[in-house]
Write a protein that holds these residues in place. Structure first.
Motif, PDB file in Angstrom:
ATOM      1  N   THR A 177       4.071  11.791 -14.113  1.00 12.89           N
ATOM      2  CA  THR A 177       3.032  12.782 -13.821  1.00 12.89           C
ATOM      3  C   THR A 177       1.665  12.123 -13.725  1.00 12.89           C
ATOM      4  O   THR A 177       0.870  12.419 -12.825  1.00 12.89           O
ATOM      5  N   ARG A 178       1.394  11.202 -14.655  1.00 13.54           N
ATOM      6  CA  ARG A 178       0.116  10.490 -14.590  1.00 13.54           C
ATOM      7  C   ARG A 178       0.024   9.675 -13.303  1.00 13.54           C
ATOM      8  O   ARG A 178      -1.040   9.610 -12.674  1.00 13.54           O
ATOM      9  N   ALA A 179       1.118   9.050 -12.904  1.00 15.66           N
ATOM     10  CA  ALA A 179       1.108   8.267 -11.670  1.00 15.66           C
ATOM     11  C   ALA A 179       0.764   9.145 -10.474  1.00 15.66           C
ATOM     12  O   ALA A 179      -0.085   8.774  -9.646  1.00 15.66           O
ATOM     13  N   TYR A 180       1.396  10.299 -10.362  1.00 11.98           N
ATOM     14  CA  TYR A 180       1.137  11.173  -9.212  1.00 11.98           C
ATOM     15  C   TYR A 180      -0.279  11.733  -9.241  1.00 11.98           C
ATOM     16  O   TYR A 180      -0.897  11.919  -8.185  1.00 11.98           O
ATOM     17  N   ARG A 181      -0.816  12.011 -10.421  1.00 13.40           N
ATOM     18  CA  ARG A 181      -2.223  12.427 -10.493  1.00 13.40           C
ATOM     19  C   ARG A 181      -3.137  11.323  -9.983  1.00 13.40           C
ATOM     20  O   ARG A 181      -4.105  11.572  -9.254  1.00 13.40           O
TER      21      ARG A 181
ATOM     22  N   HIS B 155      -1.997  -5.510   1.730  1.00 14.31           N
ATOM     23  CA  HIS B 155      -1.817  -4.175   2.305  1.00 14.31           C
ATOM     24  C   HIS B 155      -2.630  -3.098   1.581  1.00 14.31           C
ATOM     25  O   HIS B 155      -2.565  -1.926   1.977  1.00 14.31           O
ATOM     26  N   GLY B 156      -3.359  -3.472   0.562  1.00 11.63           N
ATOM     27  CA  GLY B 156      -4.146  -2.474  -0.177  1.00 11.63           C
ATOM     28  C   GLY B 156      -3.281  -1.454  -0.888  1.00 11.63           C
ATOM     29  O   GLY B 156      -3.567  -0.244  -0.846  1.00 11.63           O
ATOM     30  N   LEU B 157      -2.243  -1.922  -1.575  1.00  6.67           N
ATOM     31  CA  LEU B 157      -1.290  -1.015  -2.220  1.00  6.67           C
ATOM     32  C   LEU B 157      -1.809  -0.508  -3.560  1.00  6.67           C
ATOM     33  O   LEU B 157      -2.545  -1.192  -4.257  1.00  6.67           O
ATOM     34  N   HIS B 158      -1.379   0.690  -3.889  1.00  5.21           N
ATOM     35  CA  HIS B 158      -1.665   1.310  -5.196  1.00  5.21           C
ATOM     36  C   HIS B 158      -0.349   1.306  -5.970  1.00  5.21           C
ATOM     37  O   HIS B 158       0.578   2.043  -5.637  1.00  5.21           O
ATOM     38  N   LEU B 159      -0.250   0.449  -7.007  1.00  5.69           N
ATOM     39  CA  LEU B 159       0.978   0.276  -7.767  1.00  5.69           C
ATOM     40  C   LEU B 159       0.844   0.903  -9.142  1.00  5.69           C
ATOM     41  O   LEU B 159      -0.158   0.706  -9.838  1.00  5.69           O
ATOM     42  N   HIS B 160       1.879   1.628  -9.546  1.00  7.83           N
ATOM     43  CA  HIS B 160       1.960   2.183 -10.896  1.00  7.83           C
ATOM     44  C   HIS B 160       3.302   1.762 -11.480  1.00  7.83           C
ATOM     45  O   HIS B 160       4.355   2.111 -10.947  1.00  7.83           O
ATOM     46  N   VAL B 161       3.270   0.990 -12.555  1.00  9.06           N
ATOM     47  CA  VAL B 161       4.493   0.456 -13.152  1.00  9.06           C
ATOM     48  C   VAL B 161       5.074   1.459 -14.143  1.00  9.06           C
ATOM     49  O   VAL B 161       4.340   2.038 -14.958  1.00  9.06           O
ATOM     50  N   VAL B 162       6.387   1.662 -14.074  1.00 11.64           N
ATOM     51  CA  VAL B 162       7.064   2.577 -14.989  1.00 11.64           C
ATOM     52  C   VAL B 162       6.982   2.001 -16.401  1.00 11.64           C
ATOM     53  O   VAL B 162       7.448   0.894 -16.667  1.00 11.64           O
ATOM     54  N   SER B 163       6.389   2.770 -17.303  1.00 16.30           N
ATOM     55  CA  SER B 163       6.151   2.280 -18.669  1.00 16.30           C
ATOM     56  C   SER B 163       6.174   3.455 -19.642  1.00 16.30           C
ATOM     57  O   SER B 163       5.140   3.843 -20.166  1.00 16.30           O
ATOM     58  N   PRO B 164       7.364   4.030 -19.880  1.00 18.95           N
ATOM     59  CA  PRO B 164       7.424   5.205 -20.754  1.00 18.95           C
ATOM     60  C   PRO B 164       6.828   4.971 -22.141  1.00 18.95           C
ATOM     61  O   PRO B 164       6.139   5.855 -22.676  1.00 18.95           O
ATOM     62  N   TRP B 165       7.060   3.811 -22.730  1.00 16.76           N
ATOM     63  CA  TRP B 165       6.542   3.586 -24.078  1.00 16.76           C
ATOM     64  C   TRP B 165       5.013   3.583 -24.103  1.00 16.76           C
ATOM     65  O   TRP B 165       4.407   4.005 -25.081  1.00 16.76           O
TER      66      TRP B 165
ATOM     67  N   PHE C 267      -2.308   8.949  -7.860  1.00 16.19           N
ATOM     68  CA  PHE C 267      -2.123   8.838  -6.419  1.00 16.19           C
ATOM     69  C   PHE C 267      -2.866   9.954  -5.681  1.00 16.19           C
ATOM     70  O   PHE C 267      -3.494   9.716  -4.650  1.00 16.19           O
ATOM     71  N   ALA C 268      -2.774  11.171  -6.203  1.00 13.92           N
ATOM     72  CA  ALA C 268      -3.424  12.306  -5.540  1.00 13.92           C
ATOM     73  C   ALA C 268      -4.936  12.134  -5.498  1.00 13.92           C
ATOM     74  O   ALA C 268      -5.600  12.526  -4.534  1.00 13.92           O
ATOM     75  N   ALA C 269      -5.487  11.541  -6.564  1.00 15.88           N
ATOM     76  CA  ALA C 269      -6.935  11.328  -6.628  1.00 15.88           C
ATOM     77  C   ALA C 269      -7.356   9.998  -6.020  1.00 15.88           C
ATOM     78  O   ALA C 269      -8.552   9.702  -5.941  1.00 15.88           O
ATOM     79  N   ASP C 270      -6.348   9.192  -5.608  1.00 15.86           N
ATOM     80  CA  ASP C 270      -6.607   7.873  -5.033  1.00 15.86           C
ATOM     81  C   ASP C 270      -7.417   7.004  -5.991  1.00 15.86           C
ATOM     82  O   ASP C 270      -8.377   6.334  -5.603  1.00 15.86           O
ATOM     83  N   ARG C 271      -6.983   6.999  -7.273  1.00  9.99           N
ATOM     84  CA  ARG C 271      -7.657   6.193  -8.299  1.00  9.99           C
ATOM     85  C   ARG C 271      -6.646   5.219  -8.908  1.00  9.99           C
ATOM     86  O   ARG C 271      -5.900   5.582  -9.830  1.00  9.99           O
ATOM     87  N   PRO C 272      -6.592   3.987  -8.437  1.00 15.97           N
ATOM     88  CA  PRO C 272      -5.665   3.009  -9.027  1.00 15.97           C
ATOM     89  C   PRO C 272      -6.003   2.734 -10.479  1.00 15.97           C
ATOM     90  O   PRO C 272      -7.170   2.704 -10.866  1.00 15.97           O
ATOM     91  N   ALA C 273      -4.970   2.547 -11.304  1.00 18.14           N
ATOM     92  CA  ALA C 273      -5.153   2.255 -12.720  1.00 18.14           C
ATOM     93  C   ALA C 273      -5.180   0.741 -12.909  1.00 18.14           C
ATOM     94  O   ALA C 273      -4.180   0.109 -13.242  1.00 18.14           O
TER      95      ALA C 273
END
Length: 339
Positions: free
Chosen positions: A290-294, A120-130, A296-302
């Motif tokens: 916040t980094r995840a939403y930035r 599906h061409g998903l952009h995933l950002h895993v929660v990783s506070p540390w 997503f907004a820029a459409d740049r997968p990490a």
């Protein structure tokens, strides 16, 4: 600006993500839409009204209210069911996902997540506070190259009796706190293999919950250092401590914040027998989201971050298999070592 859909309204969704989203909206209005968060829980209906959250009955109703092109989906359900829910949300058109750690429960579940994401061409950002912690950044800057580090030990201790006895969302202690530490170790020291692993049962007044008392993992890293994680889920004292010993004789002892009502990390730097203490503002989950939403907004997968989280699941799976295959597990081993 992006809106939010929470899937899973338990501890992670409403207890952690939602308050941070409210703070992030106030500090970053350019990223977060000034509209209520929508939430849905496939497992159970909500028992109370939560400020700032509008609950819907199912994902199809959420789709009628939220445009996938401007929505971030937070997947806060237990690891075992994330693959199916990820696919369901993807079929409805959603492409941006914040996924609770670990991204999957084992290699089989990880393969399903990868297949859904690729299909599906998903952009995933895993929660990783540390990994987004100011303390981790500071330790990385002071420790330097992995070849300059001799060993790292992480101790995670807390009392988790009530949640373990009433909520079966986790099947072993490797899924609870250890993913936080393992990601940091991979960042600081590079790739690794599991050397030894063990886990213990949680015991309470005659009730036994298998594999949920605590766990230990020892790793050998490709660059040379050794690391160890000790996790005790029966401890009367909360602690999230990392100790880094360098080849030059410096010792770094860091303490991550242990509660939601405090966001200050502490770092003791020992050189030549003398200690220097640093206090670091460290609202790590806020930084992570916040980094995840930035992104997503820029459409740049990490991509690099996703590879690290994928490797974390693989190592967790190795550790679990090794621990559960052990012919004997001493019930108090993790509690004894994690004090």
């Amino acid at each position: 600006m992006l809106r939010t859909l929470l899937i899973g309204l338990g501890r992670a969704g409403t207890g952690l993500h939602l308050p941070v989203l409210h703070r992030a909206r106030a500090t970053h209005p350019e990223l977060f839409a000034d509209q209520p968060v929508l939430g849905v829980d496939p497992a159970r209906p909500p028992t109370a009204t939560t400020p700032g959250l509008q609950v819907v009955d199912h994902l199809r109703e959420a789709r009628r209210r939220l445009d996938p092109d401007t929505t971030v989906v937070h997947l806060c359900t237990p690891p075992a069911v994330r693959g199916a829910l990820l696919e369901e949300a993807a079929h409805l058109g959603y492409r941006r996902f914040v996924v609770e750690k670990p991204i999957a429960s084992d290699r089989t579940a990880l393969d399903r997540v990868r297949q859904v994401a690729d299909r599906h061409g998903l952009h995933l950002h895993v929660v990783s506070p540390w990994l987004h912690s100011a303390l981790t950044d500071r330790i990385a800057a002071l420790a330097g190259d992995p070849a300059d580090i001799r060993a790292v030990t992480v101790t995670q201790a807390k009392s988790r009796f009530r949640r373990t006895l009433t909520n079966p969302s986790h099947t072993d202690a490797f899924q609870v706190e250890i993913p936080h530490a393992l990601g940091v170790l991979l960042r600081l020291l590079g790739d690794a293999d599991v050397h030894t692993a063990s886990c213990t049962d949680l015991r309470y007044k005659g009730v036994v919950v298998p594999h949920m008392g605590g766990a230990q993992v020892a790793l050998h890293h490709t660059a040379g250092p050794h690391s160890r994680i000790r996790c005790d889920l029966t401890s009367p004292v909360r602690s999230r401590r990392i100790t880094v010993d360098t080849a030059a004789g410096t010792r770094l002892v860091g303490h991550f914040p242990v509660a939601q009502d405090d966001d200050t990390a502490q770092l003791d730097v020992w050189r030549h027998g003398r200690r220097t203490r640093e206090l670091l503002p460290d609202d790590a989950l806020h930084r992570c989201l916040t980094r995840a939403y930035r992104s997503f907004a820029a459409d740049r997968p990490a991509a690099d971050d996703l590879r690290l989280h994928t490797r974390t699941v693989e190592l967790l799976d190795d550790a679990r298999r090794l621990a559960l295959a052990s012919p004997s597990r001493r019930p108090q081993e993790a509690a004894h070592h994690a004090g």
